[in-house]
Scaffold this motif. Structure first.
Motif, PDB file in Angstrom:
ATOM      1  N   LEU A 280      49.943  48.540  35.039  1.00  0.00           N
ATOM      2  CA  LEU A 280      49.472  48.531  36.429  1.00  0.00           C
ATOM      3  C   LEU A 280      50.615  48.665  37.433  1.00  0.00           C
ATOM      4  O   LEU A 280      50.389  48.972  38.591  1.00  0.00           O
ATOM      5  CB  LEU A 280      48.697  47.244  36.719  1.00  0.00           C
TER       6      LEU A 280
ATOM      7  N   THR B 304      36.189  44.917  41.308  1.00  0.00           N
ATOM      8  CA  THR B 304      37.469  45.061  40.629  1.00  0.00           C
ATOM      9  C   THR B 304      37.489  46.335  39.789  1.00  0.00           C
ATOM     10  O   THR B 304      38.484  47.061  39.765  1.00  0.00           O
ATOM     11  CB  THR B 304      37.718  43.827  39.745  1.00  0.00           C
ATOM     12  N   LEU B 308      40.118  49.370  40.044  1.00  0.00           N
ATOM     13  CA  LEU B 308      40.883  49.863  38.893  1.00  0.00           C
ATOM     14  C   LEU B 308      40.618  51.345  38.652  1.00  0.00           C
ATOM     15  O   LEU B 308      41.535  52.111  38.366  1.00  0.00           O
ATOM     16  CB  LEU B 308      40.529  49.058  37.637  1.00  0.00           C
ATOM     17  N   TYR B 345      47.916  48.149  44.303  1.00  0.00           N
ATOM     18  CA  TYR B 345      46.787  47.302  43.939  1.00  0.00           C
ATOM     19  C   TYR B 345      47.262  45.920  43.500  1.00  0.00           C
ATOM     20  O   TYR B 345      47.910  45.773  42.462  1.00  0.00           O
ATOM     21  CB  TYR B 345      45.980  47.976  42.819  1.00  0.00           C
ATOM     22  N   THR B 347      46.325  42.691  41.844  1.00  0.00           N
ATOM     23  CA  THR B 347      45.209  42.337  40.969  1.00  0.00           C
ATOM     24  C   THR B 347      44.675  40.948  41.281  1.00  0.00           C
ATOM     25  O   THR B 347      45.342  40.126  41.900  1.00  0.00           O
ATOM     26  CB  THR B 347      45.615  42.341  39.488  1.00  0.00           C
ATOM     27  N   GLY B 354      48.886  40.804  36.452  1.00  0.00           N
ATOM     28  CA  GLY B 354      49.602  40.978  37.699  1.00  0.00           C
ATOM     29  C   GLY B 354      51.100  40.788  37.547  1.00  0.00           C
ATOM     30  O   GLY B 354      51.888  41.615  37.963  1.00  0.00           O
ATOM     31  N   ASP B 433      43.002  42.493  45.848  1.00  0.00           N
ATOM     32  CA  ASP B 433      41.873  41.918  45.134  1.00  0.00           C
ATOM     33  C   ASP B 433      41.999  40.395  45.183  1.00  0.00           C
ATOM     34  O   ASP B 433      42.860  39.823  44.534  1.00  0.00           O
ATOM     35  CB  ASP B 433      41.876  42.430  43.687  1.00  0.00           C
TER      36      ASP B 433
END
Ligand SMILES: Nc1ncnc2c1ncn2[C@@H]1O[C@H](COP(=O)(O)OP(=O)(O)OP(=O)(O)O)[C@@H](O)[C@H]1O
Ligand SMILES: [Mg+2]
Lengths: 394, 506
Positions: A280, B304, B308, B345, B347, B354, B433
């Protein structure tokens, strides 16, 4: 008083880093005493380093593999197989040595990428994928040495990698019996090291950061310089630097640099620390997996070259158990099975510890059965030490 | 009647470089609901970890008297035996096990030498009913959302014979109605003789439920307030917590919206092959420059998943539809491309995906934009220190140094690191988020202020939040998501809690 306190604090803060160094030191002193000095003789040290070479380079690669939460069992026989390919290329195909070495290294990379493909793309656990590799390379090694048995390598250049020493400076009369180029390189290394450290300190100061106090700083420099010079002196007193030593140093230096200073290194540790978070954060976890296994394959090929040139031949069981020695070296050197933690330099020390044990016990004439047991105990102790100091750090 | 069930006296606890608790005294009366509040890093979790034996006797100074006896726990199971159950801030369920296995993990129902699974499932079903959770006990925990997992934690605690129930921020991941259920549950338990200690940053619920409240600040007890003497009021709590008054929870911002679409999705669908279901249906949304757009909805409504799927689709859903960033049609195949095109983003699950907990604060802050402080692939570590310190200061991250492992930070400060990490990317569109989950009032205000500053500088923000007041207080525009569809769009002016709730349950 405050100086002593400072030292105490520095040692305590870095006990984990120095722990393995101290252990290595203790082991060396122990064997020096029990072998009445034979262990520490320049000839034996030089021998020890050449023996360690092929495990050390594997341990470096394995460190990264374990850091990203994988394992590679195939590297031992891959090394053996690559050594055999090198031998065949020179003996049967009459390839020149300057073609053979890059070719074998590239083949190693391809082998590593193949495992990465199975792991990253097909989702096969690395344990299984590399176990398959272990079987396949073992078979392949037997196959190519089937007709000939051990393949003798007649190429002197190639064999120098595992047995030779760097040339000396011609025509310098002073210090007979001492390898001048080695000495020079040692001094050069110290100078570079000091310049690097001073520069680093200055830069930190320029940023307004806190730096270690001057006395500690100087002590650290003196200590490291003395260490480098001591090793250099021992080497220079014999035949000088061996090519193997040069290669291992280069590999260590490059990998240490990559892991500690570069973006790639950070990415590798991030993937090991938390693959999902890494993904991510925009890190291509698959790409990192390919890179790490590719590098492992290359180092396995290098290990095969070092080993076959040292024996001046490719044997049918070359590389057997190398992977286990490399894994043990990495764990002894402080790599964590949980992933994300471990240093290249630690694993090198780990390899030296394990090889010193073998070498020292051989000199003492201790039976091979006891040797295994001792090494097993040392492995456990090292990991226990590691876990204990880690929890204390919290 | 006022039986003191628990007395913690002169508790002091130090970590390397931090004195987390400094001579703290804390006492709880039988059958009360006692709330523990304080800023991030005030020491609330640490105090409760001492009480439950996570930090064993000898690791701290001071004494614990429970049920009239001095207690010296050396493990968690010691405190469990005494009747103390704790639900940690960071959930401790085993994702690969089923709901019923998790509930009875560690105190399995035995039939001779084997586990009586039938009885276990039966009891588990009862426990689930008790906490008002409607799930099949045979599903794996990892298939449930954070909110449901939280309720399972509580069911697990109730399955033991508990006298003192400690809940460390149980509602931070719950939406309003689930929180309400939980509060009712605690009242219910109180009637049945269970005493609870509740840690929460949601002052509304504290005021609503507490019999007494103890405030910690910087590792010290500030005061204990009694609700029955009418001492528990929001402004009083805030003042004791942060040491100053905060009048307006949501800072004002001037109109910042420029009529220029920075981000737009059209006909966006997603199918999740892992569960074999369509999770997003025909999503259309846009965000303008300098705008804060919220996605409201119930837990599990697919917000969420939407974030994503837009952010480079790391879960590999099968997506189709169009996405535009700055008017440019983009096809993002990986978060890396999403970041490059200007998205970021934060999380909702900082621990899971994260942060890298075993790495230090600075490494976490710089990870997503390492190249900004690197030259030819080599990281400039001095620049890294400078950059991280800057974010540590702006976000007021409480840590002895940026070399501290994130693992050792308090929950709220971990959240701040997570936000810092994505601010360092300097995105055009920032997706947040649940950005204020587990964050104290003061820090919330700071985060809101930062959000305002960012949109003033021309950034656009998409905020996913389950806290309706936050949504109403911060958004320019609101999309309501329900079962993977957008069921409504409201402007800040027309939006009310009722309207949102109605659309969310459509
Ligand atoms: N294992 C640890 N090692 C070092 N420091 C720690 C550790 N655990 C907590 N701390 C420090 O102790 C202080 C108190 O932390 P604690 O987790 O108790 O805060 P908290 O009040 O629960 O905050 P939050 O509301 O953010 O959850 C913090 O400054 C934190 O950084
Ligand atoms: Mg906490």
């Amino acid at each position: 008083m405050s100086f002593i306190k400072n030292i105490g604090k520095t040692v305590r803060d870095n006990i984990r880093d120095y722990g393995m160094f101290l252990a290595l030191f203790a082991i060396m002193i122990f064997f020096t005493i029990t072998t009445k000095g034979v262990f520490i003789s320049p000839r034996n040290i030089s021998n020890l380093i050449n023996q360690t070479g092929c495990i050390a380079v594997l341990a470096v690669g394995m460190t990264l593999v374990i850091v990203i939460r994988h394992i590679d069992l195939s590297v031992g026989f891959l090394a053996g197989f690559m050594g055999a390919i090198a031998a065949i290329a020179m003996v049967s195909w009459h390839f020149p040595v300057w073609v053979v070495i890059p070719m074998v290294l590239i083949l190693g990379i391809l082998a590593g990428l193949l495992i990465a493909f199975l792991v990253a793309k097909m989702g096969i656990p690395s344990f299984v994928a590399s176990l398959a590799g272990w079987l396949i390379y073992r078979g392949a090694l037997l196959l190519v040495t089937l007709k000939t048995g051990t393949i003798i390598i007649p190429n002197a250049t190639y064999n120098a990698i595992g047995n030779g020493y760097i040339p000396d400076l011609p025509g310098v009369g002073i210090l007979p019996g001492v390898h001048k180029l080695t000495l020079l390189l040692g001094i050069l290394a110290v100078v570079i090291f000091i310049i690097g450290d001073v520069r680093d300190r200055e830069k930190k100061k320029a940023y307004g950061f806190e730096v270690s106090t001057m006395d500690i700083f100087i002590m650290k420099i003196v200590f490291t310089a003395a260490l480098i010079m001591a090793v250099t002196w021992v080497m220079a007193g014999y035949n000088g630097l061996s090519w193997t030593f040069v290669i291992v140093l280069a590999v260590t230096f490059v990998y240490h640099f990559i892991t500690t200073q570069t973006v790639l290194g950070r990415y590798i540790y991030a993937v090991g620390g938390n693959p999902e978070a890494a993904e991510l954060s925009g890190i291509d976890v698959k790409k990192i997996t390919y890179i790490v296994f590719g590098s492992m394959g290359m180092l396995a090929a290098l290990s095969g070259i070092l080993y076959s040139s040292r024996l001046q031949s490719a044997t049918t069981i070359a590389g057997q158990l190398f992977e286990m020695d490399a894994i043990a070296a990495a764990y002894v050197g402080g790599v964590s099975a949980g992933g994300g933690v471990g240093r290249v330099t630690g694993s090198i020390i780990g390899a030296l510890v394990m090889m010193s044990l073998t070498n020292g016990m051989n000199l003492m004439g201790i039976d091979i059965s006891s040797q295994y047991i001792v090494k097993g105990v040392v492995l456990v102790l090292a990991v226990v030490f590691d876990v204990a100091t880690r929890n204390r750090g919290k | 009647m006022n039986n003191t069930i628990l007395e913690m006296q002169h508790i002091t606890k130090e970590f390397p470089g931090v004195r987390a608790l400094d001579d703290v005294c804390f006492s709880v009366i039988e059958k009360e609901i006692h709330c523990l509040v304080g800023e991030n890093g005030a020491g609330k979790s640490t105090l409760m970890k001492i009480l439950s034996g996570v930090y064993p006797y000898g690791d701290y100074e001071g004494e614990i008297i429970f049920n009239g006896l001095e207690q010296k726990y050396s493990t968690i199971s010691d405190s469990k035996k005494a009747g103390i159950a704790i639900i940690y801030q960071e959930l401790a369920l085993v994702p690969e096990l089923t709901v019923y296995e998790n509930i009875f993990l560690g105190h399995e129902i035995m039939n001779g030498l084997v586990i009586d699974w039938n009885e276990t499932i039966k009891k588990a079903t009862q426990m689930l009913k008790k906490v008002g959770l409607d799930v099949n006990p045979t599903v794996k925990v990892k298939e449930l959302g954070l909110g449901k997992q939280q309720l399972i934690e509580i069911a697990k605690a109730l399955s033991m014979d508990v006298r003192l129930l400690i809940l460390d921020e149980p509602t931070s991941a719950l939406n309003e109605s689930d929180s309400e259920n939980l509060m009712n549950l605690l009242r219910d338990l109180k009637k049945h003789g269970v005493t609870s200690v509740l840690i929460s940053h949601k002052l509304k619920e504290v005021i609503e439920i507490a019999d007494r409240v103890t405030v910690l600040r910087d590792g010290k007890t500030i005061c204990t307030l009694d609700a029955h003497k009418d001492e528990v009021k929001e402004n009083v709590l805030i003042k004791h917590m942060v040491g100053r008054e905060i009048n307006n929870v949501y800072p004002k911002r001037d109109a910042t919206v420029v009529d220029e679409k920075v981000f737009e999705v059209k006909h966006w669908n997603a199918y999740d092959p892992a569960i074999g279901r369509e999770i997003l249906k025909d999503i259309n949304l846009n965000v303008r420059k300098g705008e804060i757009v919220s996605l409201a909805g119930l837990m599990g409504s697919g917000r969420t998943e939407l974030a994503l799927s837009l952010f480079g689709n790391p879960r590999k859903y099968h997506v189709n539809g169009e996405m535009y960033v700055n008017g440019k049609h983009v096809h993002l195949k990986h978060p890396e491309q999403a970041i490059k095109s200007g998205l970021a983003y934060v999380t909702e699950d900082r621990k899971g995906n994260g942060l890298i907990l075993i790495q230090d604060v600075k490494q976490n802050i710089t990870l997503a934009n390492l190249r900004a402080i690197a030259e030819r692939g080599i990281v400039n570590r001095n620049e890294e220190v400078v950059a991280s310190n800057e974010y540590r200061n702006t976000l007021n991250i409480k840590t002895p140094s940026i070399e501290q492992k994130v693992l050792n930070l308090s929950g709220g400060n971990q959240q701040k690191v997570s936000v810092a990490k994505w601010l360092f990317v300097q995105p055009k569109v920032l997706i947040l988020d649940e950005p204020t989950r587990g964050i104290d009032v003061g820090a919330k205000y700071e985060i809101y202020t930062i959000m305002n500053r960012l949109v003033e500088q021309g950034m656009s923000i998409i905020m996913i939040s389950s806290e309706l007041p936050e949504i109403l207080g911060m958004s320019d525009r609101i999309y309501v998501v329900s079962f993977g569809r957008i069921t409504g769009e409201l402007s800040a002016k027309e939006a009310t809690q009722e309207k949102i709730m109605k659309l969310a349950t459509d």
